[in-house]
Motif scaffolding. Structure first.
Motif, PDB file in Angstrom:
ATOM      1  N   UNK A  75       0.829  -1.207   0.000  1.00  0.00           N
ATOM      2  CA  UNK A  75       0.000   0.000   0.000  1.00  0.00           C
ATOM      3  C   UNK A  75       0.862   1.255   0.000  1.00  0.00           C
ATOM      4  N   UNK A  76       1.842   1.323   0.907  1.00  0.00           N
ATOM      5  CA  UNK A  76       2.673   2.519   0.994  1.00  0.00           C
ATOM      6  C   UNK A  76       3.531   2.708  -0.251  1.00  0.00           C
ATOM      7  N   UNK A  77       4.068   1.613  -0.804  1.00  0.00           N
ATOM      8  CA  UNK A  77       4.872   1.720  -2.023  1.00  0.00           C
ATOM      9  C   UNK A  77       4.025   2.256  -3.168  1.00  0.00           C
ATOM     10  N   UNK A  78       2.832   1.696  -3.341  1.00  0.00           N
ATOM     11  CA  UNK A  78       1.949   2.154  -4.407  1.00  0.00           C
ATOM     12  C   UNK A  78       1.543   3.604  -4.227  1.00  0.00           C
ATOM     13  N   UNK A  79       1.265   3.997  -2.985  1.00  0.00           N
ATOM     14  CA  UNK A  79       0.871   5.384  -2.720  1.00  0.00           C
ATOM     15  C   UNK A  79       2.019   6.343  -3.036  1.00  0.00           C
ATOM     16  N   UNK A  80       3.223   5.984  -2.636  1.00  0.00           N
ATOM     17  CA  UNK A  80       4.374   6.848  -2.882  1.00  0.00           C
ATOM     18  C   UNK A  80       4.629   6.995  -4.384  1.00  0.00           C
ATOM     19  N   UNK A  81       4.538   5.894  -5.118  1.00  0.00           N
ATOM     20  CA  UNK A  81       4.721   5.958  -6.572  1.00  0.00           C
ATOM     21  C   UNK A  81       3.638   6.833  -7.198  1.00  0.00           C
ATOM     22  N   UNK A  82       2.416   6.702  -6.715  1.00  0.00           N
ATOM     23  CA  UNK A  82       1.334   7.526  -7.228  1.00  0.00           C
ATOM     24  C   UNK A  82       1.571   9.004  -6.994  1.00  0.00           C
ATOM     25  N   UNK A  83       2.063   9.362  -5.823  1.00  0.00           N
ATOM     26  CA  UNK A  83       2.344  10.766  -5.515  1.00  0.00           C
ATOM     27  C   UNK A  83       3.470  11.283  -6.410  1.00  0.00           C
ATOM     28  N   UNK A  84       4.514  10.475  -6.585  1.00  0.00           N
ATOM     29  CA  UNK A  84       5.627  10.891  -7.452  1.00  0.00           C
ATOM     30  C   UNK A  84       5.131  11.077  -8.881  1.00  0.00           C
ATOM     31  N   UNK A  85       4.324  10.138  -9.371  1.00  0.00           N
ATOM     32  CA  UNK A  85       3.797  10.236 -10.733  1.00  0.00           C
ATOM     33  C   UNK A  85       2.926  11.483 -10.886  1.00  0.00           C
ATOM     34  N   UNK A  86       2.058  11.733  -9.917  1.00  0.00           N
ATOM     35  CA  UNK A  86       1.177  12.902  -9.974  1.00  0.00           C
ATOM     36  C   UNK A  86       1.974  14.200  -9.918  1.00  0.00           C
TER      37      UNK A  86
END
Length: 196
Positions: A151-162
């Motif tokens: 969950x945290x890895x996916x969230x962090x990648x999402x924030x970086x992508x956004x």
């Protein structure tokens, strides 16, 4: 070919650098094997002697480029106070901001799916290892370690992508770090005033 041979290591380093340069310079499309070979000053056969295809080369190049993100995830003190993002998280977003074009291409709509998957896997593995030793944010009791890490890895990648997708709306690194930290380690809720 011996991957430990210094000449092979130098060639791979040149290929990775060429792939990253083209990814940062490109107009959104993934660079071709031929373009990478030209930029590195080698022929296409040399690329294929080291990598299965351009996607494998880009994934390897991105793994090296992602090392600061992985390092920040491994150093971030998860027991830091909730009111201020820890310094490694701020450094992570400063690194992403400095390399925004590269991360935008890597994680954007035209990026390599292998690169995003490699980052997610590396972050998940790093966080899983930390969480397995009991090093987790408060309030995570009862949540399976692997699920929490994913969950945290996916969230962090999402924030970086956004944050890198639209440079005009990019966040300041300290603001992004603070917002992510507030999500990772929520501040205690203020009890409602009497009568509300």
């Amino acid at each position: 070919m011996n991957p430990d041979d210094p000449r092979a290591q130098r060639t791979r380093a040149r290929l990775r650098a060429a792939a990253l340069d083209l990814s940062a310079d490109g107009g959104g499309a993934q660079p071709s094997t031929a373009a990478i070979a030209r930029r590195a000053g080698v022929n296409r056969a040399t690329v294929y002697a080291h990598y299965k295809d351009a996607d494998a080369l880009l994934t390897d190049a991105m793994e090296e480029a992602l090392a600061p993100v992985i390092r920040a995830a491994s150093l971030c003190p998860l027991d830091s106070p909730a009111h201020r993002a820890p310094e490694p998280l701020v450094e992570l977003f400063e690194h992403v901001n400095t390399n925004a074009d590269l991360y935008g291409r890597m994680l954007g709509a035209h990026g390599s799916p292998g690169c995003a998957a490699a980052l997610r896997t590396r972050l998940t593995d790093e966080l899983t290892a930390r969480f397995a030793t009991g090093e987790r944010p408060d309030g995570s009791e009862g949540i399976p370690v692997a699920l929490h890490a994913s969950f945290l890895a996916g969230a962090l990648i999402g924030v970086i992508a956004q944050g890198t997708a639209d440079r005009g709306a990019a966040w300041r690194p300290d603001e992004a770090a603070d917002a992510v930290w507030r999500l990772i380690r929520p501040r205690p809720a203020t009890p409602p005033a009497p009568g509300h």
